[in-house]
Structure formats: structure tokens, C-alpha cells
Scaffold this active site. Structure first.
Site, short mmCIF file in Angstrom:
data_model
loop_
_atom_site.label_atom_id
_atom_site.label_comp_id
_atom_site.label_asym_id
_atom_site.label_seq_id
_atom_site.Cartn_x
_atom_site.Cartn_y
_atom_site.Cartn_z
N ASP A 77 0.79 -1.23 0.00
CA ASP A 77 0.00 0.00 0.00
C ASP A 77 0.83 1.28 0.00
O ASP A 77 1.76 1.43 0.80
CB ASP A 77 -0.89 0.06 1.25
CG ASP A 77 -1.77 -1.15 1.41
OD1 ASP A 77 -1.73 -2.04 0.57
OD2 ASP A 77 -2.52 -1.20 2.41
N GLU A 111 -10.59 -1.66 4.00
CA GLU A 111 -9.24 -1.15 4.24
C GLU A 111 -9.05 0.18 3.54
O GLU A 111 -9.84 0.59 2.69
CB GLU A 111 -8.18 -2.15 3.73
CG GLU A 111 -8.17 -3.47 4.46
CD GLU A 111 -7.00 -4.35 4.04
OE1 GLU A 111 -6.31 -4.86 4.94
OE2 GLU A 111 -6.78 -4.51 2.83
#
Length: 618
Positions: free
Chosen positions: A162, A331
């Protein structure tokens, strides 16, 4: 002879392979040896490093079990991490930086992590770790991967997932990211760091935020504290991140030197919860209430908190039940306001990534609505909207404080189904190209548009333009001279009653990516099932598609016109239709660049008003 070892035998192996490091026994070493190994018994060993060299280079074999390594200086454990130390062969090396401890006695404790039985050859002559571990003043980061992208960001080495903490300050875009500096598979989460002035050329920086007693450093965001609300100094960059230990908690760190170094807040963590999944804080300043807002992913919902100072947080509301996709935990939230194209109206957009995409696992959904500093209200509760219709676009977040009120997004260009398996080893995973976001409306419904950021135009080098009619098949060999796999294609197509408008990128090995507009079904698709190396994971071969009626197509003289930009790199294809009203991102791993293209039609003809290929420079 191969033996299946018990848990206790595995621990014993840890002692054995440490004792034969560099194929020199303990008895043959002098006390001033650069590497001195001592057996501590019961599955432990101590490695003493007596050197002024900068790195200990550890050989890695991705198929090996993890070994827990503790670095000890002056009787204190300063860090610990896991490494898949090489047993049968060396896939690559990872460095442990010793430069901060020059002149001090450095010790390493080794202990096998895994309790699973493994087959290990205990012969000193055949244990790759023992043969190859070494000290060095240098670590070679020059690229050795044929699939490393030319113009997409990727780490010099190690694992990346990420994007985190993205913030713009004083002419610099900061990109932090989930990073494992000790291997090319997920683990040991740190915040890696890179800086750019143009979103294209990146300066790689040392690890920005490393694990501590509260856990590894998971995803989060960063803000500029212009008014010194936290007391770290006006203009400080404050990072807000999840720490993953026994539980997930939120911590902060601050930088007063434009992101070069960070100091962790002494009273971390600043926010805790009983929730098991409690992570990925996105923070921004909300002028209406003059408070900081934090959006957190908590299970399968987003929770909103507010704070006057980035340290003390108050719960405000939650959002999620009955909205969007819920096939896995939510998320990587992001929340921001955008103008609606062609109106004076603004609306709020909430991004949410989850492992339940339209083509399996990783994808980013979004919601459009309103936010009042306390609650988010989704204007279309019955609809699920996807930001990208490919297989490889996840954890999408945007830069804070971008100039000219731009909202610039970037995503991790991979998928959890196969991210650890892709055919690279020096590094794993790049990012998508940056995208400027806006809103548009079709039939009363508001959608998110993702256009390639204008900075990408600076990549263009040699270009070649053509126009022609397609009725059957039209082949163009050698699209552009000197093609090394990094190029952009701009297409403007006028349909003349074709049912299918198709084009196929391919190479001399027969590897191809096939794309087509199905004009009857109103779909655009991309097929990578024959794109090159696809056998590394059963979930990789895939055809992805999206409906195209949402964006609407331009009309030219009463005839339907299609506009498409394709960004092709050594291991990816990103398709932007109608200025980014639909987007599709897919990785590919061809053995050589796609240098040819076939245009084909079914059920009628079409005209390619403009076919432009731009070679893209690094």
C-alpha cells in the site's frame, strides 16, 4: 540426506547453520574475527560482528522458513525482523545496515520462527546461507529485473504494497509505502519513502518509520500541521499510522525537516480499540468544525473520529452497513471533496479497498455523498461503484495538500491473490501511474473519473501518428522504432456499424493482450490470458471487463466516437477510456515487449481517426 525435522530439531538447525557461517568453524576463528559464532544452547546462537563495514548481507531463499533475527547493541535489542535465510540456493541478498553502530559491539541472535516440519540438508557444503553470508561496504541496487517498469514507481529492492502518508510540501511529493527491506515477500512492515518534484522521477530515501515495541508500521496518512495544533512546530509533517502488534493501535510521528527524518510521539498510541481490525487512518483538516478528521477502517465499516490536536480523538460516527461490497474486511479509506463537472456543486467521495473485487480479491470501491464533519451520507445506497475495472488496482489513496486543489491518486498495482508469486525477485510490486480525480454525472448518477495526471506528458519521446479504416483486420508491425516496452497509445475511433472494435498487442513469441469494445453489449474488455508468463498462480490468467455506457461516448457527425489512452510498461497495461470515465489496470509479464498491433472488426467497419504511439522515456 533429507530429513523431516521436528520443531526441536528445527531449533537445533538454527544453531548448526549459524555455527558454520562462512564455512568456518568456531574453533578456527580468532576472537577478533569479523564474524564470531557462539552456541547458546537450546536452539539459540549468537553472532558477534566486529567490523566497521557498513552492511551484513544476508542470503535469501524465498521458499525457506522465516528466521527471527534480533540486532543487539550495548546489550539492548534495537530491532528484530524475519528473514527467509537461504538453505538450498540464494535467490538474492538483503542488507542489514550497520552504519549507525560503527565502533560498537554488534550482536545478532538467530532463532527459527516456523514450527512447521521442513526438509533441510544439514551438510555445511550444501547450506547456501553458510557459504554466502558476508560483510560489505556496498549493496548493489542496480536493476537486474527484466520486468521492472520504466516509468511506474517500484522500490529499489524488497517488497512493497500500500502507498501511505502521501503529502505535498514545498514543491515535493512525498510517497511513503508499506515496505519489507528484508525480502521480496510480505513481512517486516516499515514505511519506505521516496520524493518527487513531478510525480514521475523519484528519489529513493531511507526507511522513514520503522517498527518499535508497539508493533510493525502498517498503513496510514500524513498531514501538514500549518497551525501547530499538535505542538511539534508550525508546518511540521505529522504521520498517522497503524501499529500492528498484539492488537492494532494508532500512533503518530512528526518531521520538522520536510520529511527527511521522523520522531515518534512519546505518548503513542493515540487511539486504541477493542476491535480486531482497526487500521489505515486517513486524516485531514475539516475547516467547518476546525478539527482534524480521521477515517479508520474497522472490520466492514468506516469509523470517523475528530481531534483538535492530532493526539486526542473523539468518536463521531460510523458508515458501511448495507452499503457497497462486503465480501472481506474494509481497508485504506480516503475522504475528500470534489467539484462535479459542468455544475457549481461539490460532493464528497469516500474510497474503500477490500478483497472482494469484481474479478476476485483486491479492488477499490467508492461512495459519493455528503460529509458535515461528523457523518458521511451515501447518496446511492443501492449501488456499488468500482474505481478501476482491472485486476491490479488496490489500496488507492490521494495526496494531501496537493497544489491547485488537485486530488491526485495512486494505487498499489497488484492483487493479494498472487502478489507474493509474481515472477520477480529483486523487488515485488510497482504502483499505478498517478491519476487526477474528478466527478461527472450520467442520468442523474454521479461517478468518479480518473484521468492520467498531466505530468505524464513529459515522458513522451518519439511519436508516430496514423489513421486508417478497419474492415476485417489491419496489422501494424513495429509500432515504434526502438520499442523497449514503455509506450503510450492514443486512439480516437469512429464506429461505422461494427459490432466489435478490437485491437491486439502482441510480440514475436505469440504473447498478446487482446482488448475490444463490444458495441452490442456496451462493454470494454481486456484479456491477458495469453499475455506471457501466467502460470505462476491460477488466479492470474483473466479477462476483465466494464460497461461503457456510464461515461457516454462523444458524438462526431452523428456517429459514435471512442477515445482511449493505453499506458504500456514492461509489466503492465493501463487503459483510460473517455478521459478516465472508465479505467482498467492489469499486470502482464511478456518475455519480450509487445511491438505489434492488430486492429480487427466484426459485423461491420470502423475508422481509426487517430492512432498515435508515443515512446516513453525513463
Amino acid at each position: 540426506m533429507n530429513l523431516r525435522l521436528s520443531s526441536k530439531q528445527i531449533q537445533t538447525f538454527a544453531v548448526l547453520f549459524c555455527m558454520i557461517v562462512m564455512n568456518i568453524s568456531l574453533s578456527a576463528r580468532a576472537d577478533n574475527s569479523p564474524l564470531l559464532i557462539k552456541d547458546l544452547g537450546e536452539g539459540h546462537c549468537l553472532v558477534r560482528v566486529n567490523t566497521n563495514q557498513k552492511y551484513l548481507l544476508l542470503p535469501v531463499e524465498d521458499a525457506s522458513p522465516d528466521v527471527r533475527i534480533s540486532l543487539i547493541v550495548n546489550n539492548k535489542e534495537v530491532k528484530n525482523f524475519d528473514v527467509r535465510l537461504a538453505i538450498h540456493k540464494v535467490d538474492y541478498f538483503v542488507p542489514v545496515d550497520l552504519s549507525d553502530y560503527s565502533g560498537k559491539l554488534i550482536s545478532f541472535k538467530f532463532k527459527m520462527n516456523s514450527n512447521d516440519p521442513v526438509r533441510v540438508n544439514l551438510s555445511p557444503d550444501n547450506t547456501a546461507c553458510c557459504k554466502e553470508m558476508k560483510l560489505s561496504d556496498t549493496f548493489d541496487t542496480s536493476n537486474r529485473e527484466k520486468f521492472r517498469p520504466t516509468y511506474h514507481f517500484s522500490p529499489l529492492y524488497g517488497w512493497m504494497n500500500d502507498p501511505n502518508g502521501m503529502v505535498y510540501k514545498d514543491g515535493e511529493y512525498h510517497l511513503f509505502y508499506q515496505y519489507n527491506p528484508y525480502g521480496s515477500k510480505w513481512g517486516n512492515m516499515n514505511w519506505g519513502h521516496a520524493i518527487s518534484k513531478d510525480l514521475v522521477n523519484w528519489e529513493h530515501r531511507p526507511v522513514a518509520i520503522a517498527p518499535d515495541a508497539f508493533g510493525t508500521i502498517f498503513s496510514g496518512s500524513a498531514v501538514i500541521d500549518h497551525h501547530n495544533t499538535a505542538g511539534f512546530g508550525a508546518g511540521a509533517i505529522v504521520a498517522i499510522y497503524t501499529q500492528n502488534g498484539d492488537r492494532q493501535v494508532q500512533s503518530i510521528a512528526y518531521s520538522t525537516d520536510n520529511g527527511r527524518t521522523f520522531t515518534k510521539y512519546e505518548n503513542n498510541p493515540v487511539l486504541v480499540s477493542e476491535a480486531r481490525d482497526f487500521r489505515d487512518p486517513k486524516v485531514f483538516w475539516y475547516e467547518g468544525t476546525k478539527r482534524w478528521i480521521m477515517v479508520l477502517a474497522v472490520g466492514q465499516e468506516m469509523q470517523f473520529f475528530s481531534s483538535p490536536n492530532l493526539k486526542d480523538w473523539t468518536f463521531e460516527s460510523s458508515f458501511g452497513k448495507g452499503h457497497g461490497a462486503h465480501g472481506n474486511v474494509w481497508e485504506c479509506p480516503d475522504l475528500f471533496e470534489l467539484p462535479v463537472e459542468g455544475t457549481n456543486e461539490k460532493k464528497w467521495v469516500l474510497l474503500c479497498s477490500l478483497g472482494d473485487g469484481p474479478f476476485g480479491d483486491s479492488a477499490t470501491q467508492y461512495f459519493v455523498g455528503s460529509f458535515n464533519g461528523k457523518e458521511f451520507v451515501n447518496e446511492s445506497p443501492s449501488k456499488t461503484k468500482w474505481m478501476d475495472w482491472g485486476k491490479d488496482h488496490y489500496a488507492t489513496v490521494t495526496w494531501s495538500d496537493a497544489p491547485d486543489n488537485r486530488r491526485i491518486a495512486i494505487a498499489w498495482m497488484s492483487n493479494w491473490q498472487y502478489a507474493n508469486d509474481v515472477p520477480t525477485s529483486q523487488y515485488r510490486s510497482p504502483n499505478s501511474v498517478p491519476r487526477d480525480l474528478s466527478l461527472f454525472t450520467v442520468d442523474g448518477e454521479t461517478y468518479l473519473q480518473s484521468a492520467p495526471s498531466p505530468e505524464l506528458l513529459a515522458l513522451r519521446d518519439a511519436s508516430k501518428k496514423r489513421s486508417f479504416k478497419v474492415n476485417g483486420t489491419r496489422t501494424i508491425k513495429e509500432m515504434i522504432p526502438g520499442n523497449d516496452g514503455a509506450y503510450e497509445i492514443e486512439l480516437t475511433i469512429e464506429n461505422q456499424r461494427a459490432d466489435v472494435i478490437g485491437f491486439r498487442l502482441y510480440n514475436d513469441k505469440g504473447e498478446e493482450v487482446d482488448m475490444q469494445y463490444d458495441m452490442k453489449e456496451k462493454k470494454f474488455s481486456m484479456d491477458r490470458r495469453k499475455s506471457g508468463e501466467v502460470s505462476f498462480n491460477e488466479n492470474f490468467p483473466m479477462l476483465t471487463w466494464t460497461a461503457i455506457e456510464q461515461g457516454g461516448n462523444e458524438e462526431q457527425g452523428g456517429k459514435e466516437a471512442l477515445k482511449l489512452r493505453l499506458f504500456v510498461d514492461k509489466s503492465s497495461v493501463e487503459a483510460f477510456g473517455d478521459g478516465g470515465r472508465f479505467v482498467m489496470t492489469n499486470q502482464v509479464f511478456p518475455s519480450e515487449p509487445y511491438n505489434h498491433i492488430d486492429f480487427y472488426s466484426k459485423g461491420g467497419a470502423y475508422k481509426v481517426d487517430s492512432f498515435v504511439v508515443h515512446k516513453l522515456k525513463p
